[in-house]
Design a protein around this motif. Sequence first.
Motif, PDB file in Angstrom:
ATOM      1  N   LEU A  24       1.218  -1.112   0.149  1.00 24.55           N
ATOM      2  CA  LEU A  24       0.178   0.109   0.518  1.00 24.55           C
ATOM      3  C   LEU A  24       0.604   0.994  -0.170  1.00 24.55           C
ATOM      4  O   LEU A  24       0.407   2.419  -1.123  1.00 24.55           O
ATOM      5  N   VAL A  25       2.022   1.110   0.770  1.00 22.84           N
ATOM      6  CA  VAL A  25       2.888   2.433   0.865  1.00 22.84           C
ATOM      7  C   VAL A  25       3.546   2.424  -0.651  1.00 22.84           C
ATOM      8  O   VAL A  25       3.454   3.441  -1.238  1.00 22.84           O
ATOM      9  N   GLU A  26       3.802   1.879  -1.160  1.00 21.88           N
ATOM     10  CA  GLU A  26       4.697   1.589  -2.474  1.00 21.88           C
ATOM     11  C   GLU A  26       3.288   2.001  -3.106  1.00 21.88           C
ATOM     12  O   GLU A  26       4.066   2.884  -4.372  1.00 21.88           O
ATOM     13  N   ASN A  27       1.745   1.365  -3.208  1.00 15.44           N
ATOM     14  CA  ASN A  27       1.402   2.413  -4.074  1.00 15.44           C
ATOM     15  C   ASN A  27       0.743   3.355  -3.972  1.00 15.44           C
ATOM     16  O   ASN A  27       1.110   4.673  -5.451  1.00 15.44           O
ATOM     17  N   VAL A  28       0.964   4.179  -3.295  1.00 15.49           N
ATOM     18  CA  VAL A  28       1.064   5.589  -2.472  1.00 15.49           C
ATOM     19  C   VAL A  28       2.181   6.242  -2.827  1.00 15.49           C
ATOM     20  O   VAL A  28       1.612   7.432  -3.769  1.00 15.49           O
ATOM     21  N   ARG A  29       3.177   6.289  -2.700  1.00 19.21           N
ATOM     22  CA  ARG A  29       4.430   6.031  -3.325  1.00 19.21           C
ATOM     23  C   ARG A  29       4.373   6.408  -4.500  1.00 19.21           C
ATOM     24  O   ARG A  29       4.554   8.031  -5.542  1.00 19.21           O
ATOM     25  N   LYS A  30       4.178   5.797  -5.531  1.00 17.36           N
ATOM     26  CA  LYS A  30       4.059   5.803  -6.844  1.00 17.36           C
ATOM     27  C   LYS A  30       2.798   6.560  -8.106  1.00 17.36           C
ATOM     28  O   LYS A  30       3.124   7.707  -8.630  1.00 17.36           O
ATOM     29  N   ASP A  31       1.728   6.659  -7.442  1.00 15.85           N
ATOM     30  CA  ASP A  31       0.641   7.700  -7.031  1.00 15.85           C
ATOM     31  C   ASP A  31       0.903   8.857  -6.917  1.00 15.85           C
ATOM     32  O   ASP A  31       0.058   9.683  -7.660  1.00 15.85           O
ATOM     33  N   GLY A  32       0.859   9.168  -5.688  1.00 17.31           N
ATOM     34  CA  GLY A  32       1.661  10.298  -5.451  1.00 17.31           C
ATOM     35  C   GLY A  32       0.317  11.008  -4.099  1.00 17.31           C
ATOM     36  O   GLY A  32       0.211  11.797  -3.828  1.00 17.31           O
ATOM     37  N   ASN A  33      -1.087  10.060  -4.157  1.00 18.61           N
ATOM     38  CA  ASN A  33      -2.024  10.292  -3.893  1.00 18.61           C
ATOM     39  C   ASN A  33      -2.891   8.770  -3.323  1.00 18.61           C
ATOM     40  O   ASN A  33      -2.249   7.823  -3.701  1.00 18.61           O
ATOM     41  N   LEU A  34      -3.767   9.191  -2.523  1.00 14.70           N
ATOM     42  CA  LEU A  34      -4.286   8.257  -1.982  1.00 14.70           C
ATOM     43  C   LEU A  34      -5.256   8.016  -3.531  1.00 14.70           C
ATOM     44  O   LEU A  34      -5.995   8.875  -3.750  1.00 14.70           O
ATOM     45  N   SER A  35      -6.090   6.261  -3.781  1.00 18.99           N
ATOM     46  CA  SER A  35      -6.695   6.431  -4.711  1.00 18.99           C
ATOM     47  C   SER A  35      -8.482   6.191  -4.172  1.00 18.99           C
ATOM     48  O   SER A  35      -9.672   6.346  -5.132  1.00 18.99           O
ATOM     49  N   SER A  36      -8.550   5.913  -3.045  1.00 18.85           N
ATOM     50  CA  SER A  36     -10.139   5.626  -2.315  1.00 18.85           C
ATOM     51  C   SER A  36     -10.131   7.270  -0.805  1.00 18.85           C
ATOM     52  O   SER A  36      -8.543   6.795  -0.452  1.00 18.85           O
ATOM     53  N   LEU A  37     -10.874   7.703  -0.899  1.00 19.26           N
ATOM     54  CA  LEU A  37     -11.002   8.606   0.448  1.00 19.26           C
ATOM     55  C   LEU A  37     -10.834   8.124   1.977  1.00 19.26           C
ATOM     56  O   LEU A  37     -11.745   6.742   2.122  1.00 19.26           O
ATOM     57  N   PRO A  38     -10.522   8.419   2.959  1.00 15.74           N
ATOM     58  CA  PRO A  38     -10.729   7.925   4.135  1.00 15.74           C
ATOM     59  C   PRO A  38     -11.699   8.886   4.184  1.00 15.74           C
ATOM     60  O   PRO A  38     -12.074   9.529   4.028  1.00 15.74           O
ATOM     61  N   LEU A  39     -12.584   8.285   5.724  1.00 14.73           N
ATOM     62  CA  LEU A  39     -13.708   9.002   6.000  1.00 14.73           C
ATOM     63  C   LEU A  39     -13.435   9.137   7.718  1.00 14.73           C
ATOM     64  O   LEU A  39     -12.743   8.532   8.153  1.00 14.73           O
ATOM     65  N   CYS A  40     -13.664  11.133   8.061  1.00 17.88           N
ATOM     66  CA  CYS A  40     -13.692  11.857   8.810  1.00 17.88           C
ATOM     67  C   CYS A  40     -14.517  11.578   9.855  1.00 17.88           C
ATOM     68  O   CYS A  40     -15.721  11.777   9.378  1.00 17.88           O
ATOM     69  N   TYR A  41     -14.803  12.068  11.382  1.00 17.23           N
ATOM     70  CA  TYR A  41     -15.205  12.861  11.648  1.00 17.23           C
ATOM     71  C   TYR A  41     -14.522  14.140  12.697  1.00 17.23           C
ATOM     72  O   TYR A  41     -14.143  14.206  13.284  1.00 17.23           O
ATOM     73  N   ARG A  42     -15.685  14.448  12.347  1.00 13.56           N
ATOM     74  CA  ARG A  42     -15.158  16.662  12.949  1.00 13.56           C
ATOM     75  C   ARG A  42     -15.416  16.305  14.668  1.00 13.56           C
ATOM     76  O   ARG A  42     -16.304  16.805  14.897  1.00 13.56           O
ATOM     77  N   GLU A  43     -14.247  16.249  15.543  1.00 15.99           N
ATOM     78  CA  GLU A  43     -14.481  15.928  16.922  1.00 15.99           C
ATOM     79  C   GLU A  43     -14.999  17.817  17.221  1.00 15.99           C
ATOM     80  O   GLU A  43     -14.536  18.708  17.217  1.00 15.99           O
ATOM     81  N   GLN A  44     -15.469  17.181  18.747  1.00 19.35           N
ATOM     82  CA  GLN A  44     -16.242  19.855  19.272  1.00 19.35           C
ATOM     83  C   GLN A  44     -14.555  20.288  19.231  1.00 19.35           C
ATOM     84  O   GLN A  44     -15.280  21.032  19.000  1.00 19.35           O
ATOM     85  N   ASP A  45     -13.054  19.693  19.558  1.00 17.93           N
ATOM     86  CA  ASP A  45     -12.088  21.012  18.950  1.00 17.93           C
ATOM     87  C   ASP A  45     -12.048  21.026  17.763  1.00 17.93           C
ATOM     88  O   ASP A  45     -11.066  21.853  17.359  1.00 17.93           O
ATOM     89  N   GLY A  46     -12.763  20.502  16.736  1.00 14.44           N
ATOM     90  CA  GLY A  46     -12.334  20.618  15.560  1.00 14.44           C
ATOM     91  C   GLY A  46     -11.955  19.873  14.244  1.00 14.44           C
ATOM     92  O   GLY A  46     -11.438  19.886  12.987  1.00 14.44           O
ATOM     93  N   ARG A  47     -10.737  19.349  15.246  1.00 18.93           N
ATOM     94  CA  ARG A  47      -9.920  18.019  14.281  1.00 18.93           C
ATOM     95  C   ARG A  47     -10.365  17.315  13.753  1.00 18.93           C
ATOM     96  O   ARG A  47     -11.998  16.574  14.425  1.00 18.93           O
ATOM     97  N   LEU A  48      -9.764  16.128  13.111  1.00 18.25           N
ATOM     98  CA  LEU A  48     -10.776  15.330  12.156  1.00 18.25           C
ATOM     99  C   LEU A  48      -9.739  14.011  12.365  1.00 18.25           C
ATOM    100  O   LEU A  48      -8.937  14.044  13.081  1.00 18.25           O
ATOM    101  N   ARG A  49     -11.439  12.750  12.920  1.00 21.31           N
ATOM    102  CA  ARG A  49     -10.611  12.327  13.306  1.00 21.31           C
ATOM    103  C   ARG A  49     -10.931  10.572  12.172  1.00 21.31           C
ATOM    104  O   ARG A  49     -12.107  10.781  11.782  1.00 21.31           O
ATOM    105  N   VAL A  50     -10.337  10.035  11.929  1.00 19.90           N
ATOM    106  CA  VAL A  50      -9.825   8.900  10.796  1.00 19.90           C
ATOM    107  C   VAL A  50     -11.846   7.785  11.552  1.00 19.90           C
ATOM    108  O   VAL A  50     -10.759   7.424  12.375  1.00 19.90           O
TER     109      VAL A  50
END
Length: 134
Positions: A24-50
């Motif tokens: 996975l690391v090598e694929n991401v390195r080769k592509d330069g980005n992710l091919s599917s998006l992580p899903l996150c939730y915005r915590e009360q302090d504003g930070r995003l948790r995966v």
Amino acid sequence: MDPKELQLLEKNARYMKAEQFQALVENVRKDGNLSSLPLCYREQDGRLRVLSGNHRVMAARQAGVEQILVMVVAGEKNRDERLAIQLSHNAICGQDDLVNLKELWESIKDVQARIYAGLDSDTLKALQGIRFTA
């Protein structure tokens, strides 16, 4: 988002073998980005948790990717709802039809493309046992 700024799950039931994660690391390195998006939730302090995609975020970090796209769950979610989302993303996945997988795998001629496909050694061993008859 900078993947280093995302908060990973404190406890994740999903694991990945070391060779799978390295692929996975090598694929991401080769592509330069992710091919599917992580899903996150915005915590009360504003930070995003995966909630879904911890391994992808860790791979992006290790591959040196500085910015990734993420999806953010809209609205407030209580702890149970957030855990249910996390577990559902892990549980709702299909299995490979080994016959079709073998046909698709064997149709890839380029060695680098086979490496990119990321089939682990256990899967490759399983495919070797499949014989086609005319």
